[in-house]
Design a protein around this motif. Structure first.
Motif, short mmCIF file in Angstrom:
data_model
loop_
_atom_site.label_atom_id
_atom_site.label_comp_id
_atom_site.label_asym_id
_atom_site.label_seq_id
_atom_site.Cartn_x
_atom_site.Cartn_y
_atom_site.Cartn_z
N ALA A 173 -20.04 -1.38 31.40
CA ALA A 173 -20.63 -0.71 30.24
C ALA A 173 -19.99 -1.23 28.94
O ALA A 173 -20.68 -1.49 27.95
N LEU A 174 -18.67 -1.40 28.97
CA LEU A 174 -17.99 -1.88 27.77
C LEU A 174 -18.41 -3.31 27.44
O LEU A 174 -18.65 -3.66 26.29
N PHE A 175 -18.53 -4.12 28.48
CA PHE A 175 -18.89 -5.52 28.25
C PHE A 175 -20.30 -5.64 27.66
O PHE A 175 -20.50 -6.29 26.63
N VAL A 176 -21.24 -4.97 28.33
CA VAL A 176 -22.62 -5.10 27.85
C VAL A 176 -22.80 -4.34 26.53
O VAL A 176 -23.47 -4.81 25.61
N GLY A 177 -22.19 -3.16 26.44
CA GLY A 177 -22.39 -2.33 25.25
C GLY A 177 -21.66 -2.86 24.03
O GLY A 177 -22.13 -2.67 22.90
N TRP A 178 -20.53 -3.50 24.21
CA TRP A 178 -19.70 -3.87 23.06
C TRP A 178 -19.48 -5.36 22.89
O TRP A 178 -19.12 -5.81 21.82
N LYS A 179 -19.65 -6.13 23.95
CA LYS A 179 -19.32 -7.56 23.84
C LYS A 179 -20.53 -8.47 23.79
O LYS A 179 -20.48 -9.55 23.20
N MET A 180 -21.60 -8.07 24.46
CA MET A 180 -22.75 -8.98 24.46
C MET A 180 -23.56 -8.79 23.17
O MET A 180 -23.57 -7.71 22.59
N SER A 181 -24.25 -9.85 22.77
CA SER A 181 -24.99 -9.72 21.51
C SER A 181 -26.23 -8.86 21.75
O SER A 181 -26.89 -8.94 22.79
N GLN A 182 -26.51 -8.03 20.75
CA GLN A 182 -27.64 -7.12 20.89
C GLN A 182 -28.95 -7.88 21.04
O GLN A 182 -29.87 -7.45 21.72
N LYS A 183 -28.97 -9.05 20.42
CA LYS A 183 -30.19 -9.86 20.49
C LYS A 183 -30.47 -10.26 21.95
O LYS A 183 -31.61 -10.19 22.42
N ALA A 184 -29.40 -10.70 22.62
CA ALA A 184 -29.57 -11.09 24.01
C ALA A 184 -30.05 -9.91 24.85
O ALA A 184 -30.94 -10.05 25.71
N LEU A 185 -29.50 -8.75 24.57
CA LEU A 185 -29.88 -7.57 25.35
C LEU A 185 -31.34 -7.22 25.11
O LEU A 185 -32.09 -6.93 26.05
N ARG A 186 -31.74 -7.27 23.84
CA ARG A 186 -33.14 -6.96 23.52
C ARG A 186 -34.08 -7.94 24.22
O ARG A 186 -35.12 -7.57 24.74
#
Ligand code: PFF
Length: 468
Positions: free
Chosen positions: A421-434
């Motif tokens: 959760a910390l990695f995806v929520g805080w470390k990955m770029s929001q653009k990539a997640l979107r």
């Protein structure tokens, strides 16, 4: 899924993102992920932890954990797998490095593998119990028996380390056979038939439970929350079980996600898998608790609960030997598909890191796990008084098996989930997640905020309350 053209373990060429083979369809992914998620956790563990933790309030917390912690983390794990496109450790490393973070994030997948290895050691023992009950059902051992006699069959099995060892060995051999040969494809097809069959048999037992006259009592035990019966430890167990039952925190969903095609909805598939998993667990509860109350058994009987209750139902229903045998075959199968998903990442890692071939990797991982499983077997009989951490009040009376269960489900899995959760929520770029999730803004934000704030805080609070 379509056979990967290259061994996924070798996909980590260190040069970036190689194109992975993909699941033949969205359905294939759902089936494989469900095959991993639905297992002993749903039918063996959920009812007994619910019984031990007082019923309704525990179930409610568990359902909240599934929806508000498990589901967002499942989406995050699948997302990491698909974005990284490599084996879990390599995907984590690549994604971390690409966004300028430390490669140490790959340890998250490492913790997951350790957890998977430890879980498989005792999972195989319980899988062995299911295998042994197939034989007992066929030979009519349960027919017309009293609750006491059924209880004795179970305690007889637990008291016999050689029998336990035999069934543990049979189960582990089945798992190694599939993993060693990379026979996953056939299994995924089998899941299509066997999962629905398990579902139908569970419904049958629920039907039987309705005739016991105690269905209402079982139902309200499961669904009327009585918060006075819930402890803080119960909340931790519910959280840990949410991870266990959805196969989270162990990098398994990352591994599966890496084969998911780009145009499949991560949210849609994750929701489907979570719902199927939850329905199976609740059905198991509805099947078991009416039988518990009808026979004046103890809901908090512990890990033997289903083995002491379901045979009673099969012993009393028409064609019970046949249905009983079928049920335990299907339970074995459900356990098998989950166990395969536990061993697979460890073998992939051995292939990748230790340059072993698949067969040797399977022998090394499988045999070590089998060996460790012997400690759990002995802790039910010869070593039942051995309580390695008994000097701490909290672990008083806990055997090696209990400790392994605690360490994995209550410590390693939530920890792995927290880090994801910390990695995806805080470390990955929001653009990539979107890009990966391709969801409407509103739902994306809901997921993102849950994962960023709610999930880590919830896991931490539960941890702090319990471990300190
Ligand atoms: N989810 C499985 C069950 O409920 O039985 C157990 C499990 C399988 C846990 C695979 C973790 C895992 F990686």
């Amino acid at each position: 899924m379509t056979e990967p053209s290259s061994n996924p373990a070798n996909g980590d060429s260190g040069q970036g993102f190689t194109k992975r083979a993909e699941w033949s369809s969205r359905m294939a992914f759902i089936l494989a992920a469900t095959g991993s998620a639905v297992g002993l956790g749903n039918i063996w563990k959920f009812p007994y932890v619910t019984g031990e933790n007082g019923g309704g309030a525990f179930v409610l917390v568990y359902l909240v954990c599934i929806a508000a912690v498990g589901l967002p983390i499942m989406m995050a794990e699948v997302l990491i797998g698909r974005r990284g496109g490599l084996s879990p450790v390599a995907s984590m490393r690549h994604l971390a490095q690409r966004d300028g973070h430390k490669p140490a994030w790959q340890l998250v997948a490492g913790i997951g593998m350790l957890a998977a290895f430890l879980i498989l050691s005792f999972y195989s023992m319980i899988g062995g119990w299911a295998v042994s009950y197939v034989g007992a059902a066929i030979t009519g051992d349960f027919t017309g028996q009293s609750a006491e006699a059924i209880g004795e069959i179970f305690t007889g099995l637990l008291g016999n380390p050689w029998a336990l060892l035999l069934w543990h060995t049979v189960f582990m051999a089945l798992v190694m056979l599939v993993v060693g040969r990379g026979l996953r494809q056939g299994l995924e097809k089998a899941v299509t038939i066997l999962m629905p069959a398990l579902f139908v048999l569970l419904l049958m037992v629920v039907g039987y439970a309705m005739t016991t006259g105690h269905f209402g009592a079982g139902f309200s035990f499961l669904f009327s929350p009585d918060f006075s019966r819930l402890t803080t430890e119960g909340v931790l167990v519910a959280l840990g079980h949410a991870f266990f039952t959805l196969s989270l925190g162990m990098a398994v969903m990352m591994a599966y996600g890496s084969y998911l095609s780009k145009n499949t909805s991560i949210a849609g598939t994750s929701i489907t898998v979570s719902i199927m998993d939850t329905v199976v667990a609740l059905l198991a509860g509805l099947a078991i608790f009416p039988i518990v109350f009808a026979n004046e058994l103890e809901p908090g009987a512990g890990p033997g609960l289903i083995f002491q209750t379901l045979p009673l139902a099969f012993g009393q229903m028409p064609l019970g030997s046949l249905f009983g045998a079928l049920f335990f075959i299907l339970l074995t199968f459900a356990a098998w598909t989950s166990a395969i998903s536990l061993l697979e990442p460890v073998v992939e890692w051995l292939e990748e890191k230790k340059s072993l071939n698949r067969v040797s990797g399977t022998w090394v991982a499988g045999l070590s796990c089998w060996f460790l499983g012997i400690a759990s077997i002995l802790s039910l009989n010869v070593w039942s008084d051995v309580t390695p951490l008994g000097m701490f009040e909290r672990f008083e009376g806990k055997t090696i098996f209990d400790l392994l269960d605690f360490l994995t489900a209550s410590v390693l899995l939530p920890l792995g989930g927290l880090l994801v959760a910390l990695f995806v929520g805080w470390k990955m770029s929001q653009k990539a997640l979107r890009e990966e999730l391709a969801m409407a803004d509103g739902t994306f934000n809901l997921w993102y905020r849950t994962l960023r704030y709610f999930t880590p805080v919830a896991v931490l609070v539960v941890f702090i309350y319990n471990l300190i």
